[in-house]
Scaffold this motif. Structure first.
Motif, PDB file in Angstrom:
ATOM      1  N   SER A  14       0.774  -1.328   0.027  1.00  0.00           N
ATOM      2  CA  SER A  14      -0.005   0.052  -0.133  1.00  0.00           C
ATOM      3  C   SER A  14       0.882   1.435  -0.062  1.00  0.00           C
ATOM      4  O   SER A  14       0.499   2.346  -0.548  1.00  0.00           O
ATOM      5  CB  SER A  14      -0.819  -0.023   1.198  1.00  0.00           C
ATOM      6  OG  SER A  14      -1.901  -0.944   1.067  1.00  0.00           O
ATOM      7  N   LYS A  17       3.719   1.816  -4.238  1.00  0.00           N
ATOM      8  CA  LYS A  17       2.883   1.407  -5.500  1.00  0.00           C
ATOM      9  C   LYS A  17       3.646   0.723  -6.558  1.00  0.00           C
ATOM     10  O   LYS A  17       3.069   0.186  -7.330  1.00  0.00           O
ATOM     11  CB  LYS A  17       1.831   2.547  -5.939  1.00  0.00           C
ATOM     12  CG  LYS A  17       1.106   2.893  -4.894  1.00  0.00           C
ATOM     13  CD  LYS A  17      -0.106   1.921  -4.407  1.00  0.00           C
ATOM     14  CE  LYS A  17      -1.011   2.721  -3.498  1.00  0.00           C
ATOM     15  NZ  LYS A  17      -1.958   1.559  -3.105  1.00  0.00           N
ATOM     16  N   GLN A  45       0.696  -5.587  -8.332  1.00  0.00           N
ATOM     17  CA  GLN A  45       1.716  -5.416  -7.598  1.00  0.00           C
ATOM     18  C   GLN A  45       2.070  -6.958  -7.020  1.00  0.00           C
ATOM     19  O   GLN A  45       3.557  -7.262  -6.608  1.00  0.00           O
ATOM     20  CB  GLN A  45       1.309  -4.716  -6.383  1.00  0.00           C
ATOM     21  CG  GLN A  45       1.566  -2.987  -6.911  1.00  0.00           C
ATOM     22  CD  GLN A  45       1.333  -2.150  -5.615  1.00  0.00           C
ATOM     23  OE1 GLN A  45       0.193  -2.077  -5.050  1.00  0.00           O
ATOM     24  NE2 GLN A  45       2.186  -1.950  -4.899  1.00  0.00           N
TER      25      GLN A  45
END
Length: 292
Positions: A14, A17, A45
């Motif tokens: 979080s 990124k 991700q």
């Protein structure tokens, strides 16, 4: 320690990124479900692969920038040795053989010893912070030096075999003198001299200069690692990366991370940065979980 890693990933991803993490492995059904569930939450991700595949594990390890090894205990450990042979920087818990084979700030990063029984907030924060510290180091010259230090080591059986030979000779002959000398002549990896140990190390010098200029964010003081020559983490105050042993926490940055790759904090699959490339983009990191 995979449960600790999975709990730390949301916090790390979080905040970073550009980071990418790959997790490969099988185990408890609850963990396999958790590994898969993060795919939707961090699409692009994170990738969780619930299967056992030695070939894929090697591909991920070789293609990653960093390799996460959040073990609660580890008698020896082979995956961090595989990672260093590939030039992938290991990010490990400070326990067992990981302490003997990974030198803080020189060939890898230590997150401190983890609670052997429970999942604690402190451990989760330590894992996330160490990944951040590693990410901070990724775009700096220090990362390239760490890759060089890791891949230039002789981690074969050649020297350990000599040590065992000395021990067995001593047991057979009952004459410790010569055999002990042979055995004692073989040092564990963290006690061997490396380029990063030279005073002053280019890495440490660069970090101190950055800290002196006030261009870096302060990092929490690392816990005692029980490592030879383990002082404040050279990575402290450096670019995005992970946290020093359990207690330390560093502002983080962005490379791809996982449990094995070369840019985040767990084994990952992604190409490695070229030595002459300007500001390389961070690669993925993956966490490889061995078959239960």
């Amino acid at each position: 320690g995979v449960d600790i890693l999975l709990a730390a990933l949301p916090k790390f991803l979080s905040a970073n990124k550009k980071a990418q993490v790959v997790v490969l492995g099988t185990g408890k059904a609850s963990m396999e479900k958790q590994i898969a569930s993060l795919d939707k939450q961090f699409a692009g991700q994170y990738k969780g692969i619930v299967k056992f595949s030695a070939p894929l594990a090697h591909i991920i390890t070789a293609g990653a920038d960093f390799f996460m090894v959040p073990s609660r205990f580890e008698p020896c450990g082979l995956i961090q040795l595989h990672a260093m042979n590939y030039g992938t920087v290991p990010v490990v818990a400070s326990t067992g053989g990981l302490v003997d084979t990974v030198k803080e700030g020189v060939t890898g990063f230590h997150m401190g010893a983890l609670d052997p029984d429970s999942l604690t907030t402190e451990d989760v924060d330590a894992v996330a912070a160490t990944m951040e510290r590693a990410a901070q180091v990724f775009p700096t010259p220090m990362f390239k030096e760490m890759v060089y230090n890791a891949i230039s080591q002789d981690l074969s059986w050649k020297l350990p075999a000599r040590k065992w030979e000395g021990i067995l000779e001593e047991m057979k002959s009952g004459m410790p003198a010569m055999s002990s000398t042979k055995s004692a002549s073989v040092a564990v990896p963290v006690n061997k001299p490396m380029p990063g140990d030279k005073a002053p190390s280019p890495i440490v010098a660069a970090i101190k200069a950055a800290e002196a200029s006030g261009t870096t964010k302060p990092v929490g003081a690392p816990k005692v690692l029980g490592l030879v020559n383990a002082g404040p983490s050279p990575a402290s105050g450096a670019p995005k990366a992970g946290a020093a042993p359990k207690a330390g926490a560093a502002p983080a940055g962005a490379p791809k991370v996982g449990a094995a790759p070369k840019a985040g904090a767990a084994p990952v699959g992604a190409p490695k940065p070229a030595a002459a490339m300007p500001t390389p983009k961070p690669k993925a990191v993956a966490a490889a979980e061995r078959k239960q």
